[in-house]
Design a protein around this motif. Structure first.
Motif, PDB file in Angstrom:
ATOM      1  N   PHE A  99     -20.844 -12.145  46.880  1.00 31.94           N
ATOM      2  CA  PHE A  99     -19.978 -12.219  45.706  1.00 31.94           C
ATOM      3  C   PHE A  99     -18.834 -13.206  45.907  1.00 31.94           C
ATOM      4  O   PHE A  99     -18.455 -13.913  44.978  1.00 31.94           O
ATOM      5  CB  PHE A  99     -19.424 -10.843  45.335  1.00 31.94           C
TER       6      PHE A  99
ATOM      7  N   ASP B  70     -19.965 -16.473  44.883  1.00 31.74           N
ATOM      8  CA  ASP B  70     -20.670 -16.479  43.593  1.00 31.74           C
ATOM      9  C   ASP B  70     -22.177 -16.661  43.777  1.00 31.74           C
ATOM     10  O   ASP B  70     -22.852 -17.232  42.927  1.00 31.74           O
ATOM     11  CB  ASP B  70     -20.118 -17.552  42.647  1.00 31.74           C
TER      12      ASP B  70
ATOM     13  N   PHE C 259     -24.998 -14.876  43.337  1.00 32.82           N
ATOM     14  CA  PHE C 259     -25.512 -13.669  42.714  1.00 32.82           C
ATOM     15  C   PHE C 259     -26.959 -13.386  43.101  1.00 32.82           C
ATOM     16  O   PHE C 259     -27.378 -12.230  43.107  1.00 32.82           O
ATOM     17  CB  PHE C 259     -25.334 -13.726  41.197  1.00 32.82           C
TER      18      PHE C 259
ATOM     19  N   ASP D 211     -28.417 -13.171  37.349  1.00 32.63           N
ATOM     20  CA  ASP D 211     -27.348 -13.555  36.421  1.00 32.63           C
ATOM     21  C   ASP D 211     -26.822 -12.353  35.644  1.00 32.63           C
ATOM     22  O   ASP D 211     -25.612 -12.190  35.481  1.00 32.63           O
ATOM     23  CB  ASP D 211     -27.821 -14.644  35.466  1.00 32.63           C
TER      24      ASP D 211
ATOM     25  N   GLY E 158     -24.833 -10.263  38.113  1.00 34.29           N
ATOM     26  CA  GLY E 158     -23.547 -10.889  38.409  1.00 34.29           C
ATOM     27  C   GLY E 158     -22.550 -10.735  37.271  1.00 34.29           C
ATOM     28  O   GLY E 158     -21.371 -10.451  37.494  1.00 34.29           O
TER      29      GLY E 158
ATOM     30  N   GLN F 298     -18.910  -8.889  37.482  1.00 37.03           N
ATOM     31  CA  GLN F 298     -17.681  -9.587  37.093  1.00 37.03           C
ATOM     32  C   GLN F 298     -16.891  -8.789  36.068  1.00 37.03           C
ATOM     33  O   GLN F 298     -15.659  -8.717  36.147  1.00 37.03           O
ATOM     34  CB  GLN F 298     -18.010 -10.967  36.530  1.00 37.03           C
TER      35      GLN F 298
ATOM     36  N   TRP G  13     -16.123  -8.287  42.911  1.00 36.84           N
ATOM     37  CA  TRP G  13     -16.404  -9.719  42.768  1.00 36.84           C
ATOM     38  C   TRP G  13     -15.324 -10.567  43.447  1.00 36.84           C
ATOM     39  O   TRP G  13     -15.635 -11.509  44.163  1.00 36.84           O
ATOM     40  CB  TRP G  13     -16.521 -10.061  41.285  1.00 36.84           C
ATOM     41  N   ARG G  14     -14.067 -10.196  43.240  1.00 38.28           N
ATOM     42  CA  ARG G  14     -12.945 -10.913  43.865  1.00 38.28           C
ATOM     43  C   ARG G  14     -12.081  -9.884  44.577  1.00 38.28           C
ATOM     44  O   ARG G  14     -11.423  -9.066  43.945  1.00 38.28           O
ATOM     45  CB  ARG G  14     -12.110 -11.648  42.798  1.00 38.28           C
TER      46      ARG G  14
END
Length: 138
Positions: free
Chosen positions: A41, A44, A46, A65, A68, A72, A79-80
């Motif tokens: 993640f 990015d 995915f 996709d 992911g 998000q 994710w972050r």
């Protein structure tokens, strides 16, 4: 359709909420799988993150996709993230749940429970639910 799918995912997660649980010794591979997905993640990637998901999750989202995009929107702290710490591994009615503490870029700590499933000897992530932090009430 997406709202319906997210509702279905939430319903499944609520239906498997924690009942009788028992802390168990760490199981080799579980933390590595979760860490691997977190690293994917971060970049990015995915496709790689999707590979760590169980067949049931893969079938539900059908593509990396779609998966992911769900992460998000629904799990931005996954994710972050700035930090990841592992808590207890628990057995809940024969299912292993790994508690993970994730610190988001704003400094907020989130508790997540990862439902783990072993498939052909490999650990996969079969679901994630947001949990209450210890000592925090609604």
């Amino acid at each position: 359709m997406r709202k319906g799918l997210m509702g279905m995912v939430a319903g499944v997660m609520l239906a498997t909420s924690v009942m009788a649980q028992e802390a168990v010794a760490p199981v080799p591979g579980i933390e590595a799988v979760i860490s691997g997905q977190m690293r994917a993640f971060e970049g990015d990637d995915f496709e790689t993150a999707f590979d760590y998901a169980s067949p049931g999750i893969q079938g539900m989202f059908r593509s990396a996709d779609n998966f992911g995009a769900m992460v998000q929107r629904g799990y931005p702290m996954v994710w972050r993230h700035d930090d990841v710490q592992f808590g207890d591994l628990r057995d809940v009615e024969g299912v292993l749940w790994q508690r993970v503490f994730v610190t988001d870029p704003g400094g907020t700590v989130h508790a997540l429970d990862y439902r783990m499933e072993q498939i052909d000897g490999d650990w996969r992530i079969a679901g994630v639910q947001i949990a209450r932090l210890p000592g925090v009430s609604a």
